[in-house]
Scaffold this motif. Structure first.
Motif: not given
Length: 126
Positions: A29, A32-33, A4-7, A13, A57-60
């Motif tokens: 939560e 993953a991105a 994840a880019p922020s954490s 997946e 934030a994670k492009s979910l």
């Protein structure tokens, strides 16, 4: 698996969530991105509405699946073939949680309703 880019933490997946309300936040939560959450039930109640802002934030991705949606015949055939192959090849294993005789069907149903089973429930028919 991407982090994840922020954490900086890795995640999964995909999450297939049949529980709904009580697992929804943790399911999101755990992704993953670029992860994908698929809702296909709401055993604990309907999940909260998805706020698109929380997905950025994670492009979910979040989607839903319902078995009763009509499926094209060719897709059904391919799915059955893939399932059969995975079972025969050992890539997919089915957990048998309870195997009982047909005379115990009512008790098995009560255990299912009370969520006292894990795995598949099989009734043996004479």
């Amino acid at each position: 698996m991407p982090a994840a880019p922020s954490s900086g933490r890795a995640g999964v997946e995909a999450v297939l969530d049949s529980v709904g309300a009580s697992t929804w936040a943790s399911s999101l939560e755990s992704l993953a991105a670029f992860g994908h959450l698929v809702a296909y039930g709401s055993a604990s109640g309907p999940p909260a509405a998805v706020e698109v802002e929380t997905l950025y934030a994670k492009s979910l991705k979040v989607s839903a699946y319902w078995l009763r949606t009509p499926h094209p015949a060719a897709l059904q055939r391919r799915a059955r073939e893939a399932l059969g192959s995975a079972l025969a090849g050992g890539q997919l294993r089915v957990k048998l949680g309870l195997v009982v005789g047909l005379e115990e069907a009512a008790q098995a149903h009560q255990r299912l309703e009370s969520r006292a089973t894990v795995g598949k429930v099989v009734l043996r028919v004479p």
